[in-house]
Design a protein around this motif. Structure first.
Motif: not given
Lengths: 394, 177
Positions: B16, B20, B32-33, B35, B42, B46, B144
């Motif tokens: 991920l 990103a 947007d991510c 989890s 992160m 991003m 994602l």
């Protein structure tokens, strides 16, 4: 210039700092002692100021180590060896306690038998405030601190040799109990050495105030030491901006806490307005002492508070260095402000002995610290949390 | 209903994070991510800027402190000028504690409500909840999402892009954001 083997963190060359600092320390102490022959009164007061400054700072380092173990902190593993080595300079400070014992009569007027005889309150306090018990307590405090410092170092170094994670648990247990002993001993040490200068006055928060000042100064000193080493290219990949940021945040927190405790002490006394309590602040507000009090409020609180509140400024080496230096200097001013008004309520008098005493004791402390630090691995190499500490991010 | 976003699933937090940074490098901004737990690093992957909550807190705290100090000064010196324990009417020392308390209180308001404003809460529903697949982010999935508002968004192109960076179960989410 010192050199460090980056593979196994051993010092290949220790540099001349230790010897130079010891030399400066000895010269400073000799000069101060010479001063004692011309003006013993000022000598003892200056010595107490310097002694209080370095003892609280080194105790701050001892507390730092215990705090990290007790909370199982990860971030601080890479920086732990410096406060560990600093705490091992406590025996020197025990030696520096001897001149205080010799100067009891000059420093503490509760030692004057004729005054105590005519003073009901001092008579009542005399089972606690008497020279013999004072010296015994001083030795007991140092025994507790030196014992804790020695054991903390011993387990930590033992882990360097065998890598046994059980040492981490021993250190945690030792620290949990140690903090308890530490809290009582530093509180009573502050009562004995600083508060009893005015034996009629009392403040129950005084011990916390002295302790927090020392801990804050100790954080600032750690920043200065690590920045100094960074300038020499030591531990550059190990102690990162993230660690400096952590130190910056702790300095911010304890700047606020110092002001909070100092303020709490002031407000309660101000509210109640009882003459035997307000007299202490009155001497620190009249005859020019107001300047020193204001300097503390601005330099010890407002400037560091406003600077350290910003994320970016905490991560700038130059800003962090300047603020750390300011905090260390302000801790000295704080000790000066606690000790000296008793001896010169008629005005602020700075003697050259104030400087030679604090530099003299400091030279010994920092010189021995550096010799101790460079004698072992620069970081706890086999601590299970070391890798996470180096890689940690704020 | 119009297309709201395209969603793709990844197997591990590392995948991920890679996805990103690829998405960021490809020039997408509105994505947007999701989890089940916070993933360290992160924000950088991003390309997120630092949150402005701190700034809001600072401004609110200063406003609170000012209100606290001014209110007490006004009450003590002109509205109800009472002499209390023989102290001057303008006893600023006594005001500091409430000034400090309002400094903290307003700062805390700034933190909580500023955060709500920035993350656009409260709201009743979100288009992502139309996706059955999205539920995996509360368990073991790493998702994602690229929103259709993004300047670079193009249904087929973005789908292909997500497939190319290793996204699985690519799904079109429809709804009004």
């Amino acid at each position: 210039m010192a050199a460090l083997d980056t593979q196994n963190y051993t010092f290949t060359y220790k540099g001349r700092f230790g010897v130079i600092a010891l030399g400066v320390g000895i010269v400073g102490i000799i000069l101060t002692v010479i001063g004692a022959f011309s003006d013993a009164h000022t000598f003892f007061a200056s010595w107490l100021t310097g002694f209080a400054f370095w003892t609280t700072l080194v105790l701050g380092a001892l507390f730092f180590v215990m705090l990290q173990h007790a909370t199982g902190a990860v971030w601080s593993v890479a920086v732990r060896r410096v406060p560990e080595a600093l705490s091992m300079t406590l025996p020197v400070l025990l030696l520096c306690f001897i001149p205080l014992v010799l100067g009891l009569h000059d420093l503490f007027h509760w030692t004057h038998a004729e005054e105590v005889a005519s003073d009901h309150l001092l008579q009542w306090k005399s089972p606690y405030l008497n020279s013999t018990f004072f010296i015994i307590r001083g030795v007991v405090f140092f025994a507790i601190w030196i014992g804790l410092a020695w054991m903390l170092n011993r387990y930590s170094l033992a882990q360097d040799a065998d890598g046994n994670p059980a040492h981490t648990l021993s250190l945690r247990k030792l620290s949990a109990g140690g903090i308890f002993l530490f809290a009582f001993s530093i509180t009573f040490a502050a009562f004995d050495w600083l508060m009893s200068l005015e034996p009629h006055w009392y403040s129950t928060i005084f011990g916390v105030y002295v302790f927090i000042g020392g801990f804050l100064a100790s954080l600032a000193m750690l920043v200065l030491i690590f920045q100094w080493m960074k300038g020499k290219g030591i531990l550059t990949g190990t102690v990162t901006t993230e660690h400096f940021h952590d130190f910056g945040r702790l300095m911010f927190a304890f700047t606020v806490f110092w002001a909070y405790i100092g303020g709490s002490q002031y407000y309660l006394i101000w509210y109640a307005n009882i003459p035997e309590e307000t007299v202490w602040f009155l001497t620190r507000w009249e005859n020019g002492w107001k300047t020193v009090s204001m300097l503390l409020i601005i330099g010890h609180f407002i400037v560091p508070f406003i600077t350290l509140i910003f994320y970016r400024l905490k991560r700038m080496d130059i800003v962090l260095k300047l603020i750390a230096a300011l905090i260390v200097v302000m801790h000295f001013v704080d000790m000066f402000w606690l000790v000296m008004p008793t001896f010169s309520p008629e005005g602020v008098h700075v003697s050259w002995m104030h400087f030679t005493a604090v530099i003299g004791i400091g030279g010994l402390v920092l010189g021995l610290f550096w010799m101790r630090y460079t004698a072992h691995r620069a970081v706890p190499v086999l601590d299970p949390k070391l890798e996470d500490s180096i890689a940690h991010r704020v | 209903m119009k297309t709201w976003a395209i969603l793709a699933q990844f197997d591990t937090p590392a995948d991920l994070m890679h996805a990103a940074s690829s998405t960021r490098d490809a020039g997408y901004r509105k994505f947007d991510c999701h989890s089940p737990f916070p993933i360290h690093g992160m924000d950088d992957a991003m390309g997120l800027k630092r949150s402005s909550v701190g700034f809001i807190v600072g401004v609110m705290a200063v406003i609170g402190a000012t209100i606290g100090f001014v209110l007490q000064t006004w009450v003590a010196t002109s509205a109800y000028p009472l002499v209390i324990s023989g102290k001057p009417l303008f006893s600023w020392q006594a005001f500091i504690i409430i000034t400090f308390a309002l400094f903290v209180l307003f700062g805390a308001f700034g933190a909580v409500f500023g955060m709500f404003r920035l993350i656009r809460l409260p709201r009743w529903h979100h288009p992502l909840f139309y996706s059955e697949q999205f539920k995996v982010v509360t368990d073991d999935g790493f998702v994602l999402v690229i929103e259709s508002d993004d300047a670079k968004f193009d249904e087929n192109g973005t789908k292909e892009f997500l497939a190319a960076i290793g996204g699985k179960n690519i799904e079109l989410v429809r709804g009004e954001g």
